[in-house]
Scaffold this active site. Sequence first.
Site, PDB file in Angstrom:
ATOM      1  CB  SER A   1      -0.084  -8.233  -0.902  1.00 20.58           C
ATOM      2  OG  SER A   1      -0.890  -9.058  -0.076  1.00 20.58           O
TER       3      SER A   1
ATOM      4  CD  GLU B   1     -10.217   4.918   1.017  1.00 22.16           C
ATOM      5  OE1 GLU B   1     -10.024   6.123   0.737  1.00 22.16           O
ATOM      6  OE2 GLU B   1      -9.598   3.985   0.482  1.00 22.16           O
TER       7      GLU B   1
ATOM      8  CE  LYS C   1      -4.450  -1.533   1.665  1.00 15.84           C
ATOM      9  NZ  LYS C   1      -4.255  -2.944   2.059  1.00 15.84           N
TER      10      LYS C   1
HETATM   11  C1  LIG Z   1      -5.071  -4.008   1.685  1.00  9.70           C
HETATM   12  C2  LIG Z   1      -4.344  -5.248   1.430  1.00  9.70           C
HETATM   13  C3  LIG Z   1      -4.726  -6.127   0.374  1.00  9.70           C
HETATM   14  C4  LIG Z   1      -5.934  -5.917  -0.474  1.00  9.70           C
HETATM   15  O1  LIG Z   1      -5.947  -4.729  -1.220  1.00  9.70           O
HETATM   16  P1  LIG Z   1      -5.708  -4.717  -2.782  1.00  9.70           P
HETATM   17  O2  LIG Z   1      -6.015  -3.309  -3.171  1.00  9.70           O
HETATM   18  O3  LIG Z   1      -6.645  -5.700  -3.397  1.00  9.70           O
HETATM   19  O4  LIG Z   1      -4.301  -5.071  -3.036  1.00  9.70           O
HETATM   20  C5  LIG Z   1      -3.956  -7.246   0.153  1.00  9.70           C
HETATM   21  N1  LIG Z   1      -2.884  -7.533   0.930  1.00  9.70           N
HETATM   22  C6  LIG Z   1      -2.500  -6.717   1.931  1.00  9.70           C
HETATM   23  C7  LIG Z   1      -1.303  -7.101   2.747  1.00  9.70           C
HETATM   24  C8  LIG Z   1      -3.202  -5.553   2.216  1.00  9.70           C
HETATM   25  O5  LIG Z   1      -2.815  -4.763   3.233  1.00  9.70           O
END
Ligand SMILES: *Cc1c(COP(=O)(O)O)cnc(C)c1O
Length: 391
Positions: free
Chosen positions: A371, A105, A83
Amino acid sequence: MKKYYGKFGGQFVPNEVKIALDEVEKAFLKLKNDKEFKQELQYLLKTYVGRPTPLYHAKNLSKHYKHEIYLKREDLTHTGAHKINNALAQALIAKKMNKKKIIAETGAGQHGLATATAAALLGLECEIFMGATDVQRQALNVYKMELLGAKVNAITKGRKTLSDAVDEALNFWVKNTKDVFYVVGSAVGPYPYPQIVTHFQSIIGKECKVQLKKINQKVDYIVAATGGGSNAAGIFHAFLKDKKVKLIGVEAAGLGKDTPYHAATLTKGKIGIIHGMQTKVLQNDQGEISHTFSISAGLDYPGIGPLHAYLQESKRANYYAINDDECINALKLLCKKEGIIPAIESSHALAYLDKLCPSLKKKSTIVVNLSGRGDKDMQSVYEYKKGQIYG
Ligand SMILES: *Cc1c(COP(=O)(O)O)cnc(C)c1O
């Protein structure tokens, strides 16, 4: 720039919001090719965020699944998830537009945290809109945001969760556009936000492509978790034209396929309008938007970025749903096999390996976008199946 991906996307907003969006579009189109802006962002991504993130060959997991598994380590970025790539870039745009303040948000708090971090770094004021229910559930993240100098605005309207926070943030923005920039956290919302977020997250796929080339490795599958769809869009983007690479998005099915509370928008949703865009939306027969709930607060969104609705319809990518049990098992497997504690969101993508790998006839190479890291989720994992988190 195109406002739609096929029939998905667009700008379904009142005129006041459109005026604000036009200003954002103009700034983005100018800055995205501006040499100075690009250099400044690149410098921060390298020295502050910690990019490029490694592409890690998970040998133990590969042995377990009998296929070659690589992990793109977004969990190793500053603040522990992808993010920050987007929040920092949008905050830098705000600064170049001479805005004094950024707002965002947040649901689980991760985007709020990334935005508060970027604001502290760039010397901007910051206000985070968060549903009062989420403020309670995510007390630690709220405290972190406050430490970073942000004001957290607890929204007591509606169901007091993410959707209500988005509505309030939009309201505030339209009334204060002169001084305020709205940092959207996923590849969602009205044009140009899905395009902006995809642009700044696409660094994940770009790096990954270079890293694969360096080790002379072709990739067969790329797997990513999808909430709003930003990390998936980020890793998919560089490979979209390379039709040999199969792209897989993994949604959260919550407790399981028979419960109403899931966030499996693409596998269960229908075309509708949510937060200013036309996309697939979880809704009941009356067209009312459903409320989602999975163990993963970060994937709990009843809509999906328009790019993914388009990739699904055009069959360029496929989307599957993973339930909470499958997700937690995958989280534990990665801990034991590789010594990496993944975020619950990312564990949905990892869990899909259990379904994909046994179905493959020839030895394949699979990249999973890791992610985020799992530190933030330890309480939920600890309490899972103790009957507390759904209480
Ligand atoms: C917020 C988040 C997601 C999901 O958000 P996307 O916009 O779909 O990427 C996925 N993995 C992590 C670690 C997150 O913090």
